[in-house]
Design a protein around this motif. Structure first.
Motif, PDB file in Angstrom:
ATOM      1  N   PRO A  33      40.751  36.430  39.493  1.00  0.00           N
ATOM      2  CA  PRO A  33      39.934  36.862  38.355  1.00  0.00           C
ATOM      3  C   PRO A  33      40.816  37.272  37.178  1.00  0.00           C
ATOM      4  N   PRO A  34      40.305  37.137  35.954  1.00  0.00           N
ATOM      5  CA  PRO A  34      41.088  37.587  34.804  1.00  0.00           C
ATOM      6  C   PRO A  34      41.292  39.101  34.874  1.00  0.00           C
ATOM      7  N   ILE A  35      42.517  39.522  34.647  1.00  0.00           N
ATOM      8  CA  ILE A  35      42.837  40.946  34.626  1.00  0.00           C
ATOM      9  C   ILE A  35      43.713  41.206  33.400  1.00  0.00           C
ATOM     10  N   LYS A  36      43.875  42.451  33.056  1.00  0.00           N
ATOM     11  CA  LYS A  36      44.677  42.782  31.881  1.00  0.00           C
ATOM     12  C   LYS A  36      46.092  42.226  32.039  1.00  0.00           C
ATOM     13  N   GLY A  37      46.477  41.365  31.105  1.00  0.00           N
ATOM     14  CA  GLY A  37      47.813  40.784  31.126  1.00  0.00           C
ATOM     15  C   GLY A  37      47.945  39.507  31.926  1.00  0.00           C
ATOM     16  N   LEU A  38      46.827  39.014  32.493  1.00  0.00           N
ATOM     17  CA  LEU A  38      46.906  37.816  33.316  1.00  0.00           C
ATOM     18  C   LEU A  38      45.581  37.063  33.284  1.00  0.00           C
ATOM     19  N   GLN A  39      45.610  35.882  32.701  1.00  0.00           N
ATOM     20  CA  GLN A  39      44.419  35.049  32.631  1.00  0.00           C
ATOM     21  C   GLN A  39      44.380  34.058  33.783  1.00  0.00           C
ATOM     22  N   ARG A  40      43.186  33.703  34.178  1.00  0.00           N
ATOM     23  CA  ARG A  40      42.991  32.720  35.233  1.00  0.00           C
ATOM     24  C   ARG A  40      43.630  31.395  34.808  1.00  0.00           C
ATOM     25  N   PHE A  41      44.221  30.700  35.727  1.00  0.00           N
ATOM     26  CA  PHE A  41      44.888  29.411  35.560  1.00  0.00           C
ATOM     27  C   PHE A  41      46.191  29.494  34.765  1.00  0.00           C
ATOM     28  N   VAL A  61      46.654  40.398  49.141  1.00  0.00           N
ATOM     29  CA  VAL A  61      45.508  39.628  48.647  1.00  0.00           C
ATOM     30  C   VAL A  61      45.809  39.083  47.263  1.00  0.00           C
ATOM     31  N   PHE A  62      46.357  39.923  46.395  1.00  0.00           N
ATOM     32  CA  PHE A  62      46.703  39.496  45.039  1.00  0.00           C
ATOM     33  C   PHE A  62      47.731  38.370  45.088  1.00  0.00           C
ATOM     34  N   LYS A  63      48.676  38.483  45.972  1.00  0.00           N
ATOM     35  CA  LYS A  63      49.712  37.451  46.114  1.00  0.00           C
ATOM     36  C   LYS A  63      49.084  36.114  46.510  1.00  0.00           C
ATOM     37  N   GLY A  64      47.993  36.171  47.266  1.00  0.00           N
ATOM     38  CA  GLY A  64      47.289  34.962  47.680  1.00  0.00           C
ATOM     39  C   GLY A  64      46.564  34.257  46.546  1.00  0.00           C
ATOM     40  N   SER A  84      33.864  31.695  52.244  1.00  0.00           N
ATOM     41  CA  SER A  84      35.209  31.145  52.463  1.00  0.00           C
ATOM     42  C   SER A  84      36.267  32.235  52.304  1.00  0.00           C
ATOM     43  N   VAL A  85      37.409  31.997  52.891  1.00  0.00           N
ATOM     44  CA  VAL A  85      38.541  32.917  52.778  1.00  0.00           C
ATOM     45  C   VAL A  85      38.925  33.077  51.311  1.00  0.00           C
ATOM     46  N   LEU A  89      39.190  36.502  49.188  1.00  0.00           N
ATOM     47  CA  LEU A  89      40.433  36.907  48.520  1.00  0.00           C
ATOM     48  C   LEU A  89      40.172  37.197  47.040  1.00  0.00           C
ATOM     49  N   TYR A  90      39.385  36.347  46.404  1.00  0.00           N
ATOM     50  CA  TYR A  90      39.047  36.512  44.990  1.00  0.00           C
ATOM     51  C   TYR A  90      38.325  37.849  44.783  1.00  0.00           C
ATOM     52  N   LYS A  91      37.336  38.133  45.622  1.00  0.00           N
ATOM     53  CA  LYS A  91      36.564  39.380  45.508  1.00  0.00           C
ATOM     54  C   LYS A  91      37.442  40.602  45.774  1.00  0.00           C
ATOM     55  N   LYS A  92      38.304  40.507  46.767  1.00  0.00           N
ATOM     56  CA  LYS A  92      39.208  41.621  47.084  1.00  0.00           C
ATOM     57  C   LYS A  92      40.174  41.882  45.931  1.00  0.00           C
ATOM     58  N   THR A  93      40.609  40.819  45.260  1.00  0.00           N
ATOM     59  CA  THR A  93      41.489  40.981  44.104  1.00  0.00           C
ATOM     60  C   THR A  93      40.743  41.685  42.976  1.00  0.00           C
ATOM     61  N   GLU A  94      39.490  41.311  42.751  1.00  0.00           N
ATOM     62  CA  GLU A  94      38.661  41.995  41.749  1.00  0.00           C
ATOM     63  C   GLU A  94      38.540  43.489  42.074  1.00  0.00           C
ATOM     64  N   GLU A  95      38.270  43.793  43.349  1.00  0.00           N
ATOM     65  CA  GLU A  95      38.154  45.187  43.783  1.00  0.00           C
ATOM     66  C   GLU A  95      39.451  45.949  43.591  1.00  0.00           C
ATOM     67  N   TYR A  96      40.558  45.327  43.962  1.00  0.00           N
ATOM     68  CA  TYR A  96      41.865  45.980  43.820  1.00  0.00           C
ATOM     69  C   TYR A  96      42.117  46.376  42.374  1.00  0.00           C
ATOM     70  N   PHE A  97      41.902  45.447  41.451  1.00  0.00           N
ATOM     71  CA  PHE A  97      42.197  45.732  40.051  1.00  0.00           C
ATOM     72  C   PHE A  97      41.138  46.589  39.389  1.00  0.00           C
ATOM     73  N   SER A  98      39.967  46.697  39.962  1.00  0.00           N
ATOM     74  CA  SER A  98      38.967  47.611  39.394  1.00  0.00           C
ATOM     75  C   SER A  98      39.371  49.069  39.640  1.00  0.00           C
ATOM     76  N   GLU A  99      40.203  49.274  40.667  1.00  0.00           N
ATOM     77  CA  GLU A  99      40.686  50.617  40.999  1.00  0.00           C
ATOM     78  C   GLU A  99      42.010  50.953  40.335  1.00  0.00           C
TER      79      GLU A  99
END
Length: 101
Positions: A33-41, A61-64, A84-85, A89-99
């Motif tokens: 997911p897009p996060i501050k300082g890092l765009q998708r693709f 998860v983020f590394k994945g 799917s895995v 992973l995508y959802k977990k990355t969103e959760e990680y960066f929301s915190e």
């Protein structure tokens, strides 16, 4: 040009160096997911982005979310399946960066 290549023989050492260089300059694409300082693709030559080193160490998860270009279509198709895995992973990355503040 091919005639000069035919006339030269690559040593084992030179082949090894070429392989090492190609691995060192490996391209990774961020598919999370897009996060501050890092765009998708976003793509990175030579490995993971240094400015996210702390997060890469904290979150496997983020590394994945960094994949080689050859896997992009497969990854995108997997995201269509919510179970799917890759989707997890995508959802977990969103959760990680929301915190992350």
């Amino acid at each position: 040009m091919t005639s000069t290549i035919k006339n030269k023989q690559a040593s084992t050492e030179k082949v090894g160096q070429a392989i090492t260089e190609s691995v060192k300059h490996k391209i990774l694409i961020y598919v999370g997911p897009p996060i501050k300082g890092l765009q998708r693709f976003s793509s990175f030559v030579g490995g993971y982005p240094e400015h996210f080193k702390e997060h890469l160490e904290k979150s496997a998860v983020f590394k994945g979310m960094f994949i080689v270009p050859e896997k992009l279509a497969e990854f995108q198709n997997s995201l269509l399946d919510a179970n799917s895995v890759e989707s997890m992973l995508y959802k977990k990355t969103e959760e990680y960066f929301s915190e992350v503040k």
